[in-house]
Design an enzyme around this catalytic site. Structure first.
Site, short mmCIF file in Angstrom:
data_model
loop_
_atom_site.label_atom_id
_atom_site.label_comp_id
_atom_site.label_asym_id
_atom_site.label_seq_id
_atom_site.Cartn_x
_atom_site.Cartn_y
_atom_site.Cartn_z
N TYR A 1 -10.27 4.39 15.38
CA TYR A 1 -9.29 4.83 14.37
C TYR A 1 -9.14 6.37 14.42
O TYR A 1 -8.01 6.89 14.39
CB TYR A 1 -9.79 4.38 13.00
N ALA B 1 2.61 2.13 9.50
CA ALA B 1 1.77 0.93 9.74
C ALA B 1 0.45 1.33 10.39
O ALA B 1 0.42 2.14 11.32
CB ALA B 1 2.52 -0.04 10.66
N GLN C 1 -14.77 10.21 12.03
CA GLN C 1 -15.53 9.43 11.05
C GLN C 1 -16.45 8.45 11.78
O GLN C 1 -15.99 7.68 12.63
CB GLN C 1 -14.57 8.66 10.13
N GLY D 1 0.80 -1.22 0.00
CA GLY D 1 0.00 0.00 0.00
C GLY D 1 0.84 1.27 0.00
O GLY D 1 1.85 1.39 -0.70
N PRO E 1 -3.49 11.48 4.83
CA PRO E 1 -4.10 11.14 3.54
C PRO E 1 -5.62 11.14 3.64
O PRO E 1 -6.19 10.84 4.69
CB PRO E 1 -3.59 9.70 3.28
P1 NDP Z 1 -2.47 -1.45 3.95
O1 NDP Z 1 -3.48 -2.24 4.73
O2 NDP Z 1 -2.48 -1.50 2.47
O3 NDP Z 1 -0.99 -1.83 4.46
C1 NDP Z 1 -0.73 -1.78 5.82
C2 NDP Z 1 0.73 -2.09 6.09
O4 NDP Z 1 0.93 -1.96 7.52
C3 NDP Z 1 1.11 -3.52 5.73
O5 NDP Z 1 2.46 -3.55 5.30
C4 NDP Z 1 0.98 -4.26 7.08
O6 NDP Z 1 1.83 -5.40 7.18
C5 NDP Z 1 1.46 -3.18 8.02
N1 NDP Z 1 1.03 -3.39 9.39
C6 NDP Z 1 -0.23 -3.51 9.88
N2 NDP Z 1 -0.18 -3.72 11.22
C7 NDP Z 1 1.13 -3.72 11.56
C8 NDP Z 1 1.84 -3.90 12.78
N3 NDP Z 1 1.19 -4.12 13.94
N4 NDP Z 1 3.19 -3.87 12.76
C9 NDP Z 1 3.87 -3.66 11.61
N5 NDP Z 1 3.26 -3.48 10.42
C10 NDP Z 1 1.90 -3.51 10.41
O7 NDP Z 1 -2.64 0.05 4.49
P2 NDP Z 1 -2.57 1.44 3.70
O8 NDP Z 1 -1.37 1.47 2.83
O9 NDP Z 1 -3.88 1.74 3.13
O10 NDP Z 1 -2.38 2.46 4.93
C11 NDP Z 1 -1.09 2.89 5.35
C12 NDP Z 1 -1.27 3.97 6.40
O11 NDP Z 1 -1.99 5.06 5.85
C13 NDP Z 1 -2.06 3.51 7.63
O12 NDP Z 1 -1.54 4.09 8.78
C14 NDP Z 1 -3.45 4.03 7.35
O13 NDP Z 1 -4.18 4.22 8.53
C15 NDP Z 1 -3.12 5.35 6.66
N6 NDP Z 1 -4.19 5.87 5.83
C16 NDP Z 1 -4.64 5.17 4.73
C17 NDP Z 1 -5.63 5.69 3.95
C18 NDP Z 1 -6.14 4.99 2.73
O14 NDP Z 1 -7.05 5.54 2.11
N7 NDP Z 1 -5.61 3.85 2.35
C19 NDP Z 1 -6.25 6.98 4.27
C20 NDP Z 1 -5.68 7.63 5.41
C21 NDP Z 1 -4.69 7.09 6.15
P3 NDP Z 1 1.40 -6.81 6.50
O15 NDP Z 1 1.60 -6.62 5.01
O16 NDP Z 1 2.33 -7.79 7.11
O17 NDP Z 1 -0.04 -7.03 6.85
#
Ligand code: NDP
Length: 241
Positions: free
Chosen positions: A147, A83, A141, A13, A177
């Site tokens: 969250y 994360a 939200q 992501g 974002p």
């Molecule tokens: P994804 O679900 O696509 O990816 C999440 C990533 O975080 C993965 O690599 C996952 O690892 C990792 N992760 C989750 N939990 C843990 C943990 N406890 N320790 C280490 N790594 C962890 O998320 P996004 O790319 O969509 O989101 C990234 C960030 O952006 C987040 O903080 C999210 O809240 C924020 N965000 C996203 C938005 C969106 O529209 N997508 C909007 C606003 C904010 P693994 O691959 O092993 O599961």
């Protein structure tokens, strides 16, 4: 010497886009992840970026993981706390576990990751900490009390720590974002996305992970040394703060 950058959730992501942008900017990058080994291995094979598995919700695991990164790649100059997870539900139905998992990862994770690297950054007189918050932490939200609380907390963390790091060359900023087209958002029902979410976004589309990654790469650069304690909104005009 190349700056060492550690990106949590850096294999999928938005985080994967950030890891790639920092590598393209000349950094030596380490990407952390939690459990999806297949995605992490595919990312490592595609990019050549080193991957490390631990949970940001576990303080001791963070300390040990950071030690391993520093032994292999050098002291962490740039930390991107990206994360994050969702455990959505209306508040009256939200379980203590849904609350705890989101707070532990999305808010306490910032403490767990930043606490071990901050003293070294202060001592070396340079550091960049970039926290990925969310538009939903700015505006709140429905269905995301856990969250929104965690992401609003990330902004407070950013503003307070910026004041502590400023005179030691350590900047601390947040990027918020809006809706970005990653798996987290694509998991939302397509009809809900079309009818309820896209109409809220004046530019009329989801954002791209690379659009967030470019903000982060700038904040991580030497050019951004006068920017600290800031919150950058990257949301297609959905919300102004
Ligand atoms: P994804 O679900 O696509 O990816 C999440 C990533 O975080 C993965 O690599 C996952 O690892 C990792 N992760 C989750 N939990 C843990 C943990 N406890 N320790 C280490 N790594 C962890 O998320 P996004 O790319 O969509 O989101 C990234 C960030 O952006 C987040 O903080 C999210 O809240 C924020 N965000 C996203 C938005 C969106 O529209 N997508 C909007 C606003 C904010 P693994 O691959 O092993 O599961």
């Amino acid at each position: 010497m190349a700056r060492v950058a550690l990106v949590t959730g850096g294999t999928r992501g938005i985080g994967a886009a950030i890891s790639k942008a920092l590598k393209a900017a000349g950094c030596e990058v380490a990407a952390n992840y939690a459990g999806n080994d297949a995605a992490a291995e595919a990312f490592r094979a595609e990019t050549g970026i080193a991957v490390y598995k631990w949970s940001v919700a576990d303080y001791d695991a963070c300390a040990a993981g950071i030690k391993a990164v520093e032994e292999a790649q050098g002291p962490v100059d740039i930390l991107v706390n990206n994360a994050g997870i969702t455990r959505d539900g209306m508040f009256h139905k939200m379980t203590p576990q849904q609350w705890k998992e989101v707070i532990d990862t999305n808010l306490t994770g910032l403490f767990n990751m930043t606490h071990p690297v901050f003293p070294g950054m202060r001592a070396r007189g340079f550091g960049r900490i970039i926290n990925i918050s969310s538009v939903n932490g700015q505006k709140g939200q429905m269905g995301q009390v856990n969250y929104s609380a965690a992401k609003a907390g990330d902004i407070g963390f950013t503003r307070a720590l910026a004041q502590e790091g400023a005179f030691k060359g350590v900047t601390v900023n947040a990027v918020c974002p809006g809706y970005i087209g990653t798996e987290m958002v694509r998991a939302i029902d397509a009809e809900v996305l079309k009818k309820n979410i896209l109409p809220q976004i004046p530019v009329g589309r989801l954002g791209e992970p690379e659009e967030i990654a470019r903000c982060v790469a700038f904040l991580a650069s030497d050019d951004a040394g006068f920017i600290t304690g800031s919150t950058i909104s990257a949301n297609g005009g959905q919300f102004f703060s």
